[in-house]
Every structure is written in structure tokens, then in C-alpha cells.
Design an enzyme around this catalytic site. Structure first.
Site, PDB file in Angstrom:
ATOM      1  N   SER A   2     -10.421  -9.332  -3.199  1.00 49.04           N
ATOM      2  CA  SER A   2     -11.655  -9.344  -1.709  1.00 49.04           C
ATOM      3  C   SER A   2     -10.927 -11.036  -0.983  1.00 49.04           C
ATOM      4  O   SER A   2     -11.907 -11.441  -0.405  1.00 49.04           O
ATOM      5  CB  SER A   2     -13.252  -9.929  -2.467  1.00 49.04           C
ATOM      6  OG  SER A   2     -12.418  -9.984  -3.789  1.00 49.04           O
ATOM      7  N   ARG A  27     -17.363  -8.240  12.431  1.00 52.54           N
ATOM      8  CA  ARG A  27     -18.791  -9.025  11.742  1.00 52.54           C
ATOM      9  C   ARG A  27     -16.863  -9.914  10.875  1.00 52.54           C
ATOM     10  O   ARG A  27     -16.536  -9.993  10.672  1.00 52.54           O
ATOM     11  CB  ARG A  27     -18.943  -7.879  10.312  1.00 52.54           C
ATOM     12  CG  ARG A  27     -19.590  -8.588  10.019  1.00 52.54           C
ATOM     13  CD  ARG A  27     -18.840  -9.720   8.350  1.00 52.54           C
ATOM     14  NE  ARG A  27     -20.212 -10.057   7.305  1.00 52.54           N
ATOM     15  CZ  ARG A  27     -19.864 -10.824   6.400  1.00 52.54           C
ATOM     16  NH1 ARG A  27     -18.792 -10.891   6.140  1.00 52.54           N
ATOM     17  NH2 ARG A  27     -20.875 -10.854   5.995  1.00 52.54           N
ATOM     18  N   VAL A  28     -17.942 -11.471  11.295  1.00 51.54           N
ATOM     19  CA  VAL A  28     -17.479 -12.306  10.179  1.00 51.54           C
ATOM     20  C   VAL A  28     -18.797 -13.390   9.917  1.00 51.54           C
ATOM     21  O   VAL A  28     -19.930 -13.441  10.049  1.00 51.54           O
ATOM     22  CB  VAL A  28     -17.154 -13.813  11.873  1.00 51.54           C
ATOM     23  CG1 VAL A  28     -17.326 -14.751  11.446  1.00 51.54           C
ATOM     24  CG2 VAL A  28     -16.122 -13.065  12.515  1.00 51.54           C
ATOM     25  N   GLY A  29     -18.539 -13.325   8.701  1.00 52.29           N
ATOM     26  CA  GLY A  29     -19.179 -13.800   7.479  1.00 52.29           C
ATOM     27  C   GLY A  29     -19.646 -15.437   6.895  1.00 52.29           C
ATOM     28  O   GLY A  29     -19.516 -16.104   8.463  1.00 52.29           O
ATOM     29  N   ASP A  30     -20.611 -16.064   6.825  1.00 52.18           N
ATOM     30  CA  ASP A  30     -20.558 -17.166   6.531  1.00 52.18           C
ATOM     31  C   ASP A  30     -18.983 -18.305   5.950  1.00 52.18           C
ATOM     32  O   ASP A  30     -19.145 -19.265   6.034  1.00 52.18           O
ATOM     33  CB  ASP A  30     -21.447 -17.280   5.231  1.00 52.18           C
ATOM     34  CG  ASP A  30     -21.514 -16.706   3.872  1.00 52.18           C
ATOM     35  OD1 ASP A  30     -20.521 -15.888   3.990  1.00 52.18           O
ATOM     36  OD2 ASP A  30     -20.666 -17.878   2.979  1.00 52.18           O
ATOM     37  N   GLY A  53     -22.682 -12.509   3.111  1.00 47.45           N
ATOM     38  CA  GLY A  53     -23.015 -13.754   4.254  1.00 47.45           C
ATOM     39  C   GLY A  53     -23.640 -13.942   4.984  1.00 47.45           C
ATOM     40  O   GLY A  53     -23.941 -15.136   5.159  1.00 47.45           O
TER      41      GLY A  53
HETATM   42  N1  ASP Z   1     -19.131 -14.512   1.624  1.00 45.17           N
HETATM   43  C1  ASP Z   1     -18.334 -13.547   2.340  1.00 45.17           C
HETATM   44  C2  ASP Z   1     -18.892 -12.901   3.162  1.00 45.17           C
HETATM   45  O1  ASP Z   1     -19.718 -12.843   3.423  1.00 45.17           O
HETATM   46  C3  ASP Z   1     -17.950 -12.535   1.116  1.00 45.17           C
HETATM   47  C4  ASP Z   1     -18.651 -13.305  -0.470  1.00 45.17           C
HETATM   48  O2  ASP Z   1     -18.601 -14.535  -0.957  1.00 45.17           O
HETATM   49  O3  ASP Z   1     -19.247 -12.651  -1.302  1.00 45.17           O
HETATM   50  O4  ASP Z   1     -18.142 -12.560   3.685  1.00 45.17           O
END
Ligand code: ASP
Length: 336
Positions: free
Chosen positions: A84, A216-219, A242
Site C-alpha cells: 500500500s 480520489r485523493v486521501g488525507d 482518509g
Molecule cells: N489514509 C490513507 C488514505 O486514505 C490510507 C491508509 O492510511 O490506510 O489514502
């Protein structure tokens, strides 16, 4: 726009003055003489952060800065075959791995980030280059990839790899766009360094939510959400879903909790409790935080069972469990 012009522009906006007022009004910054200079201490998310911490420590011991240590540690995870983080990370619904990363340097309060980049082997280095070589904080998508290549980073052809996409689809039989809410299908390396001068730096890198809708963009690349570093107080970072972090500027909240005097573990737990009070998901948020303060104290808390995080100092390097929150996992308790 030169740095001076940019600063002048920001100073003239009401937003900037409002932020300045809030900063002054809430300030309970520990006085400089309280700083114990307990570094180096390095913390990171998950067990896979431990070798990254250890490389970060060696980088410091070899004379590198906290920022160098963050970059080197995260680069290690990005090429470790992690499922990941980096190009080995999880593809989106179109079979393409889009990566997010950010970096912050405590001294000077600098930040850089890239989001939705494809083919970039080291998004953390791209984020650092955005921070150091541009007047911007964040670059996204194709532009970010172009910039990384221009700056000499390794950028692979991003044409969809049909074979690996099919293999991924087969492995994920039930997967569909947006169906990525299983606890094991996204993770982030978030790593924060306190050096011997008492300076902080931090970074995040992830492929984000498995099977996410393209774009899509996460946190993780959002300053204040996936990561926040304030060189007067401490640093905090996130991993988990996120969407449940970025709606609350959660890492910023954790740092501000430490500014108010909470320990790092309590600062993480209090941010989660506050979010859970508001969020329809309650404690079923799948969010986890690590934090370190300027004195070298560290901790973590999460809604996921026994959220593991890694801690490294010259004296020890180990994986610990963060404080566990949430009804389903209350019985497990935390160890801090
Ligand atoms: N926070 C990350 C995201 O939402 C994924 C993760 O840390 O599990 O992209």
C-alpha cells in the site's frame, strides 16, 4: 511570484490575518527553556515503519537533517514491495496505482505534497522537491508527474498494466469502485523525526484506498490532515480511512491538543473522541494517529484494534501498540 511577494499577498488576505489572530489567541506554546532536546526519536505508523525508522536514525547519525531522515526512511518503504506504499501499492478502479505523499519541515514551517501521481517511484522525494524548488505546496496528477521527471526523479510509464490489473481483480473478486472499506486494503507510512536539536520533520506516503475512483485523493498529502508538524509543539500523522481524517483536519487537531498540554497519546485519543462525537460512524471510523512532542514524548491511538506503530531511538527500536478506542475494541485496551 517571488517568496516575498507571496508572503506579502498572504499577509494582506483576511484569511491570513484571521489565522494569525487565532494563533495568538490560543497560544500556550511551551517556553523554549522547557525543551529537553530528547531527540533523536523517530516514530512511524505500522510495523513496516520500523526498518524505515532505523534508516532514518542512521541518516541522522551520518549527519543528515531531520528532513533527510524522513525522506530516506520513507523512500525505503516506497521500494520495499509494500502493498500500500509506492508503485507496488494498490491500484485504483482503473488498474492504475495513484500515489499520494507529503513532507513537512519544522524549521521554517515548510510543506510540500503530491497527489494522484502515477509512475513516480519516490513520491516522498517529489513532495520534498515541491517544497524546496517551487513557490507551491501541492502538485497533483499529471503536472506533479511531469515536475518529478523534470527534477530528475524516476518516473515509469504509467500505461495500464493489463496483466497486473487482471491479477489484482482476480485477487479482489468482490472489489468494485469505492468498495475499499476493509481494514486491510489501505495503509500509509507516516514517519516523524525529532532530531537532537529538538527540530521536527515528518512525511507520509501511500497508494491510498484500494480500488478508489481514479482521481480520489486521501488525507495523506493534505497538510493538517494526514500530517502536521509545528516546530514549537510537536508532530502528528495519520493512517486509516482518509475520508474520516480529512474532514476534520485531524493531525492538526492532535498537534493543537499537545499545544494545550495533552500528552501525545491523549492528544491522539482526544482527537478521535472529538471526531467520533460528530461523525455518523461514531467510533467505527478506522482512523489511527501517531504523535510526538518537542520533549521527545510519543504515543499513538486508534479505532483499529491494537494499532501498531514503530518507535526508534539510539537505545531501542520496537513496534508498540497504540491506545485502542471504540466499543468493539475497548476490552483490548491500550498499552500506554
Ligand atoms: N489514509 C490513507 C488514505 O486514505 C490510507 C491508509 O492510511 O490506510 O489514502
Amino acid at each position: 511570484m517571488t517568496e516575498t511577494t507571496r508572503r506579502t499577498f498572504l499577509q494582506q488576505t483576511s484569511l491570513a490575518s484571521a489565522a494569525a489572530t487565532v494563533g495568538i489567541g490560543c497560544s500556550t506554546i511551551p517556553p523554549a527553556k522547557r525543551l529537553a532536546k530528547r531527540g533523536p526519536v523517530i516514530i512511524s505508523t505500522w510495523g513496516f515503519g520500523k526498518p524505515a525508522n532505523e534508516l532514518a536514525l542512521r541518516t541522522l547519525q551520518d549527519g543528515g537533517s531531520a528532513l533527510d531522515a524522513v525522506e530516506q526512511g520513507i523512500r525505503l518503504v516506497e521500494v520495499s514491495g509494500n502493498s500500500s506504499v509506492g508503485l507496488s501499492g494498490k491500484p485504483n478502479a482503473a488498474g492504475v496505482t495513484q500515489l499520494d505523499a507529503c513532507i513537512m519541515n519544522g524549521p521554517g514551517h515548510q510543506a510540500g505534497s503530491v497527489a494522484g501521481v502515477e509512475g513516480v517511484a519516490h513520491p516522498i522525494s517529489a513532495a520534498r522537491l515541491v517544497m524546496e524548488k517551487t513557490p507551491h505546496v501541492m502538485l497533483v496528477g499529471r503536472g506533479a508527474g511531469w515536475f518529478a521527471k523534470e527534477e530528475g526523479l524516476k518516473v515509469l510509464d504509467t500505461a495500464k498494466d493489463e496483466a497486473s490489473y487482471k491479477a489484482w481483480l482476480a485477487a479482489q473478486k468482490k472489489s468494485s469502485p469505492g468498495n475499499g472499506d476493509k481494514p486491510d486494503n489501505h495503509d500509509t507510512v507516516t514517519l516523524i523525526v525529532l532530531d537532537t536539536n529538538g527540530d521536527l520533520a515528518g512525511g507520509c506516503s501511500t497508494s491510498g484506498w484500494s480500488g478508489k475512483i481514479p482521481g480520489r485523493v486521501g488525507d495523506s498529502p493534505i497538510i493538517g490532515s494526514g500530517l502536521y508538524v509545528d516546530n514549537e509543539v510537536g508532530g502528528a500523522g495519520a493512517t486509516g480511512l482518509g475520508e474520516n481524517v480529512m474532514r476534520y483536519c485531524a493531525s492538526y487537531q492532535v498537534v493543537e491538543n499537545m499545544r494545550l498540554g495533552m500528552s501525545p497519546t491523549e492528544a491522539c485519543a482526544e482527537a478521535i473522541r472529538r471526531i467520533a462525537r460528530t461523525d455518523p460512524a461514531g467510533m467505527d471510523l478506522a482512523i489511527n494517529f501517531i504523535a510526538i512532542n518537542k520533549q521527545g514524548e510519543f504515543g499513538a491511538a486508534g479505532t483499529q484494534v491494537n494499532f501498531p506503530y514503530s518507535v526508534t531511538t539510539p537505545d531501542f527500536s520496537e513496534v508498540r501498540k497504540g491506545q485502542a478506542l471504540g466499543l468493539a475494541i475497548q476490552k483490548e485496551g491500550g498499552n500506554e
